[in-house]
Write a protein that holds these residues in place. Structure first.
Motif, mmCIF file in Angstrom:
data_model
loop_
_atom_site.group_PDB
_atom_site.id
_atom_site.type_symbol
_atom_site.label_atom_id
_atom_site.label_comp_id
_atom_site.label_asym_id
_atom_site.label_seq_id
_atom_site.Cartn_x
_atom_site.Cartn_y
_atom_site.Cartn_z
ATOM 1 N N HIS A 101 0.817 -1.219 0.000
ATOM 2 C CA HIS A 101 0.000 0.000 0.000
ATOM 3 C C HIS A 101 0.852 1.271 0.000
ATOM 4 C CE1 HIS A 101 -3.503 2.382 1.992
ATOM 5 N NE2 HIS A 101 -3.347 2.696 0.737
ATOM 6 N N ALA A 102 1.881 1.313 0.831
ATOM 7 C CA ALA A 102 2.735 2.505 0.900
ATOM 8 C C ALA A 102 3.446 2.748 -0.430
ATOM 9 C CB ALA A 102 3.751 2.375 2.028
ATOM 10 N N GLN A 103 3.910 1.692 -1.080
ATOM 11 C CA GLN A 103 4.584 1.841 -2.377
ATOM 12 C C GLN A 103 3.613 2.371 -3.430
ATOM 13 O OE1 GLN A 103 6.005 -2.193 -2.861
ATOM 14 N NE2 GLN A 103 8.086 -1.607 -2.303
ATOM 15 N N LEU B 211 1.555 14.457 -0.455
ATOM 16 C CA LEU B 211 0.186 14.060 -0.788
ATOM 17 C C LEU B 211 -0.767 15.237 -0.609
ATOM 18 C CD1 LEU B 211 -1.979 11.938 -1.495
ATOM 19 C CD2 LEU B 211 -2.018 11.321 0.934
ATOM 20 N N LYS B 212 -0.608 15.996 0.460
ATOM 21 C CA LYS B 212 -1.467 17.165 0.705
ATOM 22 C C LYS B 212 -1.522 18.087 -0.504
ATOM 23 C CE LYS B 212 -1.040 18.233 5.603
ATOM 24 N NZ LYS B 212 -0.532 19.230 6.543
ATOM 25 N N VAL B 213 -0.398 18.243 -1.176
ATOM 26 C CA VAL B 213 -0.289 19.176 -2.295
ATOM 27 C C VAL B 213 -1.019 18.668 -3.542
ATOM 28 C CG1 VAL B 213 1.360 20.308 -3.866
ATOM 29 C CG2 VAL B 213 1.890 20.095 -1.423
ATOM 30 N N LEU C 66 1.586 6.850 -6.818
ATOM 31 C CA LEU C 66 0.513 7.751 -7.246
ATOM 32 C C LEU C 66 0.900 9.210 -7.033
ATOM 33 C CD1 LEU C 66 -2.632 5.827 -5.947
ATOM 34 C CD2 LEU C 66 -1.960 6.177 -8.335
ATOM 35 N N ILE C 67 1.543 9.496 -5.911
ATOM 36 C CA ILE C 67 2.007 10.860 -5.643
ATOM 37 C C ILE C 67 3.034 11.275 -6.692
ATOM 38 C CG2 ILE C 67 3.318 12.311 -4.028
ATOM 39 C CD1 ILE C 67 2.033 10.550 -1.771
ATOM 40 N N LEU D 136 -3.805 15.982 -10.229
ATOM 41 C CA LEU D 136 -4.236 15.780 -8.853
ATOM 42 C C LEU D 136 -4.720 14.355 -8.667
ATOM 43 C CD1 LEU D 136 -6.347 19.023 -8.318
ATOM 44 C CD2 LEU D 136 -4.036 18.567 -7.465
ATOM 45 N N ILE D 137 -4.648 13.870 -7.438
ATOM 46 C CA ILE D 137 -5.288 12.629 -7.033
ATOM 47 C C ILE D 137 -6.634 13.058 -6.469
ATOM 48 C CG2 ILE D 137 -5.227 10.674 -5.449
ATOM 49 C CD1 ILE D 137 -2.114 11.020 -5.454
#
Length: 164
Positions: free
Chosen positions: A18-20, A59-61, A25-26, A35-36
């Motif tokens: 999941h982390a990978q 990710l926030k960005v 995606l980022i 954007l996601i």
């Protein structure tokens, strides 16, 4: 759900940590200037939990909650929302049809059924017909969610452009 890979409209699926996947995606969003997007912050929070703090900041960005686009548009056009800002509310409002067979309230039960049978050691071929039908429901529902969200956002953006 590895055993379900390459089954009903799930071609090219592969198992990944999941982390990978979140990090990929980022990186893809950053590299493509995209954007996601998801409806609500459910997916965002699941990604956030598995990322290092520096990657969570990235990710926030690149993340966008589609509700933050839909709600203000609705309020400006119609006034206060009569109910929760659910995707199905906006799909109905803007004419995106989701067949009842793949609609609300079906995915959780289907996932539980599939997960329970996989925990018993069954592969896809050994799943019951109900579990295999459940896999079809999960895949179709998720595909329709993505298509519906894209349709809603395109229609909202098109309506905004007409006003300019």
């Amino acid at each position: 759900f590895e055993t379900c890979e390459n089954r009903y409209k799930a071609k090219g699926i592969r198992s990944e940590e999941h982390a990978q996947l979140a990090l990929k995606l980022i990186q893809q969003a950053e590299g493509e200037g995209r954007l996601i997007v998801s409806w609500s912050e459910h997916d965002y929070l699941h990604m956030w939990k598995v990322l290092k703090p520096s990657d969570a900041e990235r990710l926030k960005v690149v993340y966008r909650n589609a509700i933050r686009t839909a709600k203000p548009w609705y309020k400006q056009k119609y006034g206060p929302l009569p109910e929760k800002a659910s995707l199905d509310f906006f799909e109905d409002l803007l004419g995106f049809h989701v067949p009842v067979r793949f609609g609300l309230g079906l995915v959780g039960n289907s996932l539980r059924l599939i997960r329970d049978q996989i925990k018993e050691g069954r592969g896809y071929a050994e799943l019951t017909n109900a579990a295999r039908d459940g896999w079809t429901t999960v895949v179709r529902h998720n595909k329709l969610d993505l298509e519906g969200m894209a349709d809603v956002l395109h229609k909202i953006l098109a309506a905004k452009e007409l006003k300019v």
